[in-house]
Design a protein around this motif. Structure first.
Motif, mmCIF file in Angstrom:
data_model
loop_
_atom_site.group_PDB
_atom_site.id
_atom_site.type_symbol
_atom_site.label_atom_id
_atom_site.label_comp_id
_atom_site.label_asym_id
_atom_site.label_seq_id
_atom_site.Cartn_x
_atom_site.Cartn_y
_atom_site.Cartn_z
ATOM 1 N N TYR A 259 -43.989 -2.656 1.336
ATOM 2 C CA TYR A 259 -43.374 -2.504 2.662
ATOM 3 C C TYR A 259 -44.427 -1.957 3.617
ATOM 4 O O TYR A 259 -44.542 -0.746 3.786
ATOM 5 N N GLY A 260 -45.222 -2.827 4.191
ATOM 6 C CA GLY A 260 -46.205 -2.401 5.191
ATOM 7 C C GLY A 260 -45.778 -2.933 6.544
ATOM 8 O O GLY A 260 -44.581 -2.990 6.845
ATOM 9 N N THR A 261 -46.755 -3.345 7.341
ATOM 10 C CA THR A 261 -46.481 -3.989 8.625
ATOM 11 C C THR A 261 -45.500 -5.146 8.398
ATOM 12 O O THR A 261 -44.495 -5.287 9.081
ATOM 13 N N GLY A 262 -45.820 -5.988 7.413
ATOM 14 C CA GLY A 262 -44.887 -7.010 6.914
ATOM 15 C C GLY A 262 -44.524 -6.643 5.485
ATOM 16 O O GLY A 262 -44.894 -5.567 5.008
ATOM 17 N N ALA A 303 -41.819 -6.161 9.142
ATOM 18 C CA ALA A 303 -41.036 -5.200 8.366
ATOM 19 C C ALA A 303 -41.278 -3.817 8.988
ATOM 20 O O ALA A 303 -40.615 -3.449 9.962
ATOM 21 N N GLY A 304 -42.290 -3.095 8.508
ATOM 22 C CA GLY A 304 -42.634 -1.810 9.128
ATOM 23 C C GLY A 304 -42.938 -1.962 10.620
ATOM 24 O O GLY A 304 -42.722 -1.035 11.409
ATOM 25 N N ALA A 305 -43.398 -3.136 11.002
ATOM 26 C CA ALA A 305 -43.699 -3.393 12.422
ATOM 27 C C ALA A 305 -42.438 -3.274 13.280
ATOM 28 O O ALA A 305 -42.518 -2.963 14.473
ATOM 29 N N ALA A 306 -41.268 -3.513 12.687
ATOM 30 C CA ALA A 306 -40.015 -3.353 13.438
ATOM 31 C C ALA A 306 -39.775 -1.867 13.731
ATOM 32 O O ALA A 306 -39.237 -1.512 14.784
ATOM 33 N N ILE A 307 -40.190 -1.019 12.807
ATOM 34 C CA ILE A 307 -40.044 0.437 13.020
ATOM 35 C C ILE A 307 -41.050 0.876 14.091
ATOM 36 O O ILE A 307 -40.744 1.711 14.948
ATOM 37 N N GLN A 308 -42.231 0.285 14.043
ATOM 38 C CA GLN A 308 -43.218 0.565 15.111
ATOM 39 C C GLN A 308 -42.655 0.155 16.466
ATOM 40 O O GLN A 308 -42.870 0.829 17.468
ATOM 41 N N TRP A 309 -41.950 -0.953 16.488
ATOM 42 C CA TRP A 309 -41.349 -1.439 17.748
ATOM 43 C C TRP A 309 -40.295 -0.452 18.259
ATOM 44 O O TRP A 309 -40.231 -0.172 19.459
ATOM 45 N N ASN A 319 -41.451 9.102 15.726
ATOM 46 C CA ASN A 319 -42.327 8.690 14.626
ATOM 47 C C ASN A 319 -41.519 7.906 13.601
ATOM 48 O O ASN A 319 -40.284 7.956 13.602
ATOM 49 N N ALA A 320 -42.234 7.187 12.723
ATOM 50 C CA ALA A 320 -41.562 6.280 11.776
ATOM 51 C C ALA A 320 -40.634 7.048 10.829
ATOM 52 O O ALA A 320 -39.534 6.598 10.514
ATOM 53 N N ALA A 321 -41.068 8.245 10.414
ATOM 54 C CA ALA A 321 -40.285 9.010 9.436
ATOM 55 C C ALA A 321 -38.927 9.430 10.002
ATOM 56 O O ALA A 321 -37.952 9.583 9.253
ATOM 57 N N GLU A 322 -38.860 9.588 11.321
ATOM 58 C CA GLU A 322 -37.604 9.992 11.950
ATOM 59 C C GLU A 322 -36.489 8.958 11.721
ATOM 60 O O GLU A 322 -35.296 9.269 11.800
ATOM 61 N N SER A 323 -36.885 7.728 11.420
ATOM 62 C CA SER A 323 -35.886 6.665 11.234
ATOM 63 C C SER A 323 -34.921 7.007 10.092
ATOM 64 O O SER A 323 -33.747 6.662 10.152
ATOM 65 N N GLU A 324 -35.421 7.706 9.086
ATOM 66 C CA GLU A 324 -34.560 8.047 7.943
ATOM 67 C C GLU A 324 -33.463 9.033 8.369
ATOM 68 O O GLU A 324 -32.285 8.836 8.060
ATOM 69 N N ASP A 403 -44.060 -0.275 -2.980
ATOM 70 C CA ASP A 403 -45.148 0.525 -2.416
ATOM 71 C C ASP A 403 -45.269 0.199 -0.935
ATOM 72 O O ASP A 403 -44.410 -0.486 -0.385
ATOM 73 N N GLY A 404 -46.305 0.703 -0.288
ATOM 74 C CA GLY A 404 -46.486 0.487 1.159
ATOM 75 C C GLY A 404 -45.831 1.610 1.958
ATOM 76 O O GLY A 404 -44.934 2.306 1.454
ATOM 77 N N GLY A 405 -46.264 1.771 3.205
ATOM 78 C CA GLY A 405 -45.864 2.904 4.055
ATOM 79 C C GLY A 405 -44.366 3.138 4.146
ATOM 80 O O GLY A 405 -43.892 4.279 4.041
ATOM 81 N N ALA A 406 -43.585 2.061 4.332
ATOM 82 C CA ALA A 406 -42.151 2.246 4.581
ATOM 83 C C ALA A 406 -41.355 2.533 3.309
ATOM 84 O O ALA A 406 -40.170 2.874 3.397
ATOM 85 N N CYS A 407 -42.001 2.460 2.133
ATOM 86 C CA CYS A 407 -41.244 2.789 0.907
ATOM 87 C C CYS A 407 -41.001 4.294 0.815
ATOM 88 O O CYS A 407 -40.236 4.760 -0.019
ATOM 89 N N ALA A 408 -41.638 5.055 1.710
ATOM 90 C CA ALA A 408 -41.373 6.504 1.772
ATOM 91 C C ALA A 408 -39.959 6.776 2.276
ATOM 92 O O ALA A 408 -39.437 7.885 2.105
ATOM 93 N N ASN A 409 -39.334 5.789 2.896
ATOM 94 C CA ASN A 409 -38.020 5.992 3.513
ATOM 95 C C ASN A 409 -36.903 5.888 2.458
ATOM 96 O O ASN A 409 -36.612 4.807 1.947
ATOM 97 N N ASN A 410 -36.288 7.037 2.161
ATOM 98 C CA ASN A 410 -35.279 7.071 1.087
ATOM 99 C C ASN A 410 -34.026 6.277 1.457
ATOM 100 O O ASN A 410 -33.400 5.673 0.597
HETATM 101 P P1 ADP Z 1 -50.223 -1.703 6.561
HETATM 102 O O1 ADP Z 1 -50.999 -1.557 5.285
HETATM 103 O O2 ADP Z 1 -49.590 -3.045 6.758
HETATM 104 O O3 ADP Z 1 -50.953 -1.209 7.779
HETATM 105 P P2 ADP Z 1 -48.743 0.621 5.623
HETATM 106 O O4 ADP Z 1 -48.465 0.354 4.175
HETATM 107 O O5 ADP Z 1 -49.758 1.635 5.993
HETATM 108 O O6 ADP Z 1 -48.952 -0.738 6.408
HETATM 109 O O7 ADP Z 1 -47.330 1.047 6.266
HETATM 110 C C1 ADP Z 1 -47.211 1.288 7.624
HETATM 111 C C2 ADP Z 1 -45.895 0.728 8.124
HETATM 112 O O8 ADP Z 1 -44.818 1.418 7.529
HETATM 113 C C3 ADP Z 1 -45.757 0.897 9.625
HETATM 114 O O9 ADP Z 1 -45.345 -0.340 10.161
HETATM 115 C C4 ADP Z 1 -44.675 1.963 9.801
HETATM 116 O O10 ADP Z 1 -43.829 1.662 10.897
HETATM 117 C C5 ADP Z 1 -43.908 1.896 8.509
HETATM 118 N N1 ADP Z 1 -43.450 3.231 8.069
HETATM 119 C C6 ADP Z 1 -44.220 4.280 7.720
HETATM 120 N N2 ADP Z 1 -43.462 5.320 7.336
HETATM 121 C C7 ADP Z 1 -42.165 4.926 7.445
HETATM 122 C C8 ADP Z 1 -40.907 5.537 7.196
HETATM 123 N N3 ADP Z 1 -40.805 6.785 6.748
HETATM 124 N N4 ADP Z 1 -39.794 4.802 7.431
HETATM 125 C C9 ADP Z 1 -39.874 3.524 7.852
HETATM 126 N N5 ADP Z 1 -41.038 2.899 8.109
HETATM 127 C C10 ADP Z 1 -42.165 3.576 7.912
#
Ligand code: ADP
Length: 491
Positions: A259-262, A303-309, A319-324, A403-410
């Protein structure tokens, strides 16, 4: 102390990561580099800057390992895939910027080839003809960079994906090689007989002497000298395949989603390639000794890019973490669907004319509900890809490793488990991509056997489905109904 270093050459930054012999992350150095956008749809990187940032992070890591008094057994390379570099063999000078995977300058050419030869090329390569892959980028260089064809005639032109470019430079021009997983993303490689395809080279008019030797993912790629220390390069593997390996998905039917940008989901399908009827790619996972592992791959563009949006585009998050936190406070979103199809829809729909939408807004819909529904959209998109994978492979997935950034979101992970009706396994080490290349290097160094690695990968948390299948069904139906509404929106 024995160490391995993973060189993780990504799209926006170069990183070097030090792992110990227990597979634990000890130290990370990271440097960002410039994104170059010469025209609309064109994306380039400066190959020299990629090299400089990668080498300086590697130097930092080597210095740190010396401070700790450890010995580095070798290097593993994992890289942004499909990005292409062309250079002069005799001098090592790049003849053009790296053309990045996101670059669409060759789309109309690809559309033409796809119409004429799409089925043939898919049968050979497992890929859909698209500007995303490296083959048409190499052709573009031959057609548009003046000196390219002259150098090719003189056998002085080298093409390579980022792994090849790094290996060439780290070995001071001694090794022009790539690994098989990277080769399988070029549109030039026959994934059945495991060699560059004469027919495909002819179609794209690429001279075979410009291409790197294709090696195993764990192999001998030559020696790099850093801070006066000789370090063998022991592995190379594309980033998504590396994450699959780092997640220990060694057996057919095991899958990971990043779960990264996509989002990128890959499923190990064993020693035989499975041809997709549902818009997925067939790709090579890795090769170790004589054993080739194939994978099915599905990607979600946003994917994560939607949270960035939500954060940067419409400013409803700081911030992205606030979404949780917001999702947990939000009201019911049963009838609220967000589809972040900002750039069309990827697998399994492949609709470049679809666009994003929010459907089902009522008077009580606020930022918390929009945020919650946006997080849920990631899980729905992943479900669609897994559905296609299940259909293509006939395999009923047991657990999805994430794995990836957004997998931190429980909240997201729990919702994903509910929607898939499958357990979600989140590992302690979130750096699966870097870990995969280190694992392969460790195997090549004789430090580990593949089966040892399963003990090294530790689960941090398993999310089990908590909602009944019948309760989830109407949610999925609503999502699919919403997707129907946005198809072909800008056609
Ligand atoms: P990439 O490798 O594609 O740059 P990362 O694996 O570093 O991506 O993940 C970053 C993405 O995860 C960003 O798009 C961000 O919005 C999203 N993200 C990071 N933390 C969270 C979170 N706690 N909840 C939801 N999305 C998150």
């Amino acid at each position: 102390m024995k160490f391995l270093v993973s060189l993780d050459q990504g799209t926006t930054s170069s990183r070097s990561i030090l792992f110990n012999n227990k597979g634990e992350e000890i130290f990370v150095a990271q440097k960002e580099f410039k994104q170059i956008f010469p025209k609309s749809g064109w994306v380039e990187h400066d190959p020299q800057e990629i090299l400089d940032t990668q080498i300086s992070t590697l130097q930092e890591v080597v210095a740190h390992s010396l401070k700790l008094g450890g010995e580095i057994l070798g290097l593993g390379i994992t890289n942004q895939r499909e990005t292409l570099v062309a250079w002069q063999k005799s001098t090592g000078r790049p003849i053009y910027n790296a053309i990045v995977w996101q670059d669409t300058r060759t789309s109309s050419y690809c559309q033409k080839i796809k119409n004429e030869l799409g089925d043939f090329i898919k049968e050979r390569t497992g890929l859909i003809v698209d500007s995303y892959f490296s083959g048409s980028k190499a052709k573009w260089i031959l057609d548009h960079v003046e000196e390219a064809s002259k150098l090719a005639e003189q056998n002085d032109l080298a093409f390579g994906t980022i792994d090849s470019w790094l290996i060439w430079n780290l070995t001071e021009g001694k090794t022009h090689a790539t690994d098989i997983s990277n080769a399988s993303r070029t549109l030039l490689f026959d994934i059945h007989n495991l060699s560059w395809s004469e027919e495909l080279l002819k179609i794209f008019a690429i001279p075979s002497n410009s291409l790197p030797e294709v090696k195993n993912s764990a192999d001998d790629f030559g020696l790099a000298t850093i801070n006066q220390i000789n370090l063998p390069i022991l592995s190379a593997i594309g980033d998504q395949q590396s994450a699959l390996f780092g997640q220990c998905c060694f057996n057919p039917g095991q899958a990971k989603n990043t779960y990264g940008t996509g989002c990128f989901m890959l499923m190990n399908t064993g020693n035989n390639p499975i041809n997709s009827e549902n818009g997925l790619l067939t790709t090579i996972g890795w090769k170790i000794n004589d054993s080739v592992m194939y994978a099915l791959e599905g990607s979600v563009f946003v994917a994560g890019a939607a949270i960035q949006w939500l954060r940067d585009g419409i400013s409803i998050l700081t911030n992205a973490a606030e979404s949780e936190k917001l999702a947990l406070q939000a009201g019911d979103t049963t009838d609220l669907v967000v589809i972040p199809a900002f750039a069309g829809l990827g697998a399994p729909y492949w609709d470049m004319f679809a666009r994003g939408a929010i459907l089902g807004i009522t008077r009580d819909t606020g930022r918390a509900e929009i945020t919650k529904a946006t997080l849920e959209s990631l899980a729905f998109q992943v479900r669609d890809v897994l559905e296609a994978m299940t259909e293509d492979s006939g395999i009923d997935l047991a657990t999805l490793n994430v794995d990836g950034g957004a997998c931190a979101n429980n909240y997201l992970m729990q919702f994903q488990a509910d929607i898939l009706q499958k357990p979600i396994d989140r590992p302690v080490c979130k750096e699966s991509t870097a870990l995969g290349a280190a694992f392969l290097a460790g195997i090549q160094a004789g430090l580990w056997k593949q089966e040892d690695l399963i003990e090294i990968r530790k689960s941090e948390r398993i999310f089990k489905p908590e909602i009944d299948k019948e309760e989830i069904k109407p949610r999925i139906e609503k999502w699919l109904k919403a997707v129907e509404r946005i198809k072909n929106w800008v056609d």
